[in-house]
Design a protein around this motif. Structure first.
Motif, PDB file in Angstrom:
ATOM      1  N   ALA A   1      14.530  38.907  36.134  1.00 21.92           N
ATOM      2  CA  ALA A   1      15.379  38.437  35.036  1.00 21.92           C
ATOM      3  C   ALA A   1      14.959  37.037  34.592  1.00 21.92           C
ATOM      4  N   SER A   2      14.617  36.176  35.543  1.00 18.68           N
ATOM      5  CA  SER A   2      14.168  34.812  35.214  1.00 18.68           C
ATOM      6  C   SER A   2      12.852  34.843  34.447  1.00 18.68           C
ATOM      7  N   VAL A   3      11.934  35.674  34.892  1.00 22.88           N
ATOM      8  CA  VAL A   3      10.644  35.793  34.204  1.00 22.88           C
ATOM      9  C   VAL A   3      10.846  36.359  32.807  1.00 22.88           C
ATOM     10  N   SER A   4      11.691  37.352  32.670  1.00 20.97           N
ATOM     11  CA  SER A   4      11.973  37.949  31.370  1.00 20.97           C
ATOM     12  C   SER A   4      12.575  36.927  30.407  1.00 20.97           C
ATOM     13  N   ALA A   5      13.494  36.101  30.909  1.00 19.77           N
ATOM     14  CA  ALA A   5      14.119  35.076  30.073  1.00 19.77           C
ATOM     15  C   ALA A   5      13.095  34.053  29.599  1.00 19.77           C
ATOM     16  N   LEU A   6      12.138  33.703  30.452  1.00 21.33           N
ATOM     17  CA  LEU A   6      11.094  32.750  30.064  1.00 21.33           C
ATOM     18  C   LEU A   6      10.192  33.318  28.972  1.00 21.33           C
TER      19      LEU A   6
ATOM     20  N   THR B   1       2.146  27.607  40.481  1.00 22.43           N
ATOM     21  CA  THR B   1       1.442  28.274  41.585  1.00 22.43           C
ATOM     22  C   THR B   1       0.896  29.624  41.134  1.00 22.43           C
ATOM     23  N   ALA B   2       1.729  30.411  40.458  1.00 24.19           N
ATOM     24  CA  ALA B   2       1.314  31.748  40.024  1.00 24.19           C
ATOM     25  C   ALA B   2       0.209  31.679  38.966  1.00 24.19           C
ATOM     26  N   LEU B   3       0.282  30.682  38.092  1.00 24.07           N
ATOM     27  CA  LEU B   3      -0.691  30.587  37.005  1.00 24.07           C
ATOM     28  C   LEU B   3      -1.870  29.673  37.329  1.00 24.07           C
TER      29      LEU B   3
ATOM     30  N   LYS C   1      12.632  33.831  25.368  1.00 20.21           N
ATOM     31  CA  LYS C   1      13.188  32.689  24.632  1.00 20.21           C
ATOM     32  C   LYS C   1      12.667  31.385  25.224  1.00 20.21           C
ATOM     33  N   GLU C   2      12.779  30.325  24.444  1.00 20.78           N
ATOM     34  CA  GLU C   2      12.351  29.009  24.909  1.00 20.78           C
ATOM     35  C   GLU C   2      13.479  28.412  25.738  1.00 20.78           C
ATOM     36  N   PRO C   3      13.212  28.106  27.005  1.00 17.66           N
ATOM     37  CA  PRO C   3      14.288  27.576  27.848  1.00 17.66           C
ATOM     38  C   PRO C   3      14.645  26.145  27.465  1.00 17.66           C
ATOM     39  N   SER C   4      15.917  25.787  27.618  1.00 20.01           N
ATOM     40  CA  SER C   4      16.347  24.422  27.329  1.00 20.01           C
ATOM     41  C   SER C   4      16.135  23.524  28.549  1.00 20.01           C
ATOM     42  N   GLN C   5      16.022  24.140  29.717  1.00 19.38           N
ATOM     43  CA  GLN C   5      15.740  23.390  30.934  1.00 19.38           C
ATOM     44  C   GLN C   5      15.006  24.288  31.916  1.00 19.38           C
ATOM     45  N   VAL C   6      14.221  23.674  32.789  1.00 17.26           N
ATOM     46  CA  VAL C   6      13.493  24.415  33.813  1.00 17.26           C
ATOM     47  C   VAL C   6      13.696  23.675  35.124  1.00 17.26           C
ATOM     48  N   LYS C   7      14.166  24.367  36.126  1.00 19.04           N
ATOM     49  CA  LYS C   7      14.377  23.750  37.433  1.00 19.04           C
ATOM     50  C   LYS C   7      13.035  23.574  38.142  1.00 19.04           C
ATOM     51  N   MET C   8      12.970  22.560  38.992  1.00 20.53           N
ATOM     52  CA  MET C   8      11.717  22.250  39.692  1.00 20.53           C
ATOM     53  C   MET C   8      11.169  23.445  40.479  1.00 20.53           C
ATOM     54  N   PRO C   9      11.997  24.180  41.237  1.00 19.86           N
ATOM     55  CA  PRO C   9      11.440  25.327  41.964  1.00 19.86           C
ATOM     56  C   PRO C   9      10.807  26.365  41.026  1.00 19.86           C
ATOM     57  N   THR C  10      11.394  26.546  39.843  1.00 23.62           N
ATOM     58  CA  THR C  10      10.831  27.476  38.861  1.00 23.62           C
ATOM     59  C   THR C  10       9.506  26.957  38.340  1.00 23.62           C
TER      60      THR C  10
END
Length: 71
Positions: free
Chosen positions: A4-9, A27-29, A12-21
């Motif tokens: 769900a988090s990946v789909s949301a990214l 890391t993945a990219l 749509k353009e997120p208004s904030q991104v948490k450090m763990p994300t």
């Protein structure tokens, strides 16, 4: 990250991104945060602030700090 988090990214353009994300994405990219963000450094002209009328300014206290004469 959850699907769900990946789909949301992606959707749509997120208004904030948490450090763990952010760390998980980097890391993945195999990239750095600088690779993920585009910063617009175009200066934004600020509207001029009109001067305040004299009536709106706070009244100064007397030299002794009193606002009323002594009784």
């Amino acid at each position: 990250m959850s699907s769900a988090s990946v789909s949301a990214l992606f959707s749509k353009e997120p208004s904030q991104v948490k450090m763990p994300t952010l760390i998980a994405l980097c890391t993945a990219l195999e990239c750095t945060p600088n690779d993920l963000f585009e910063v617009d450094t175009t200066p934004v002209e600020q509207p001029a602030v009109p001067p305040r009328p004299v009536a709106d300014l706070p009244k100064a206290a007397s030299a002794r700090g009193r606002s009323m004469s002594p009784l």
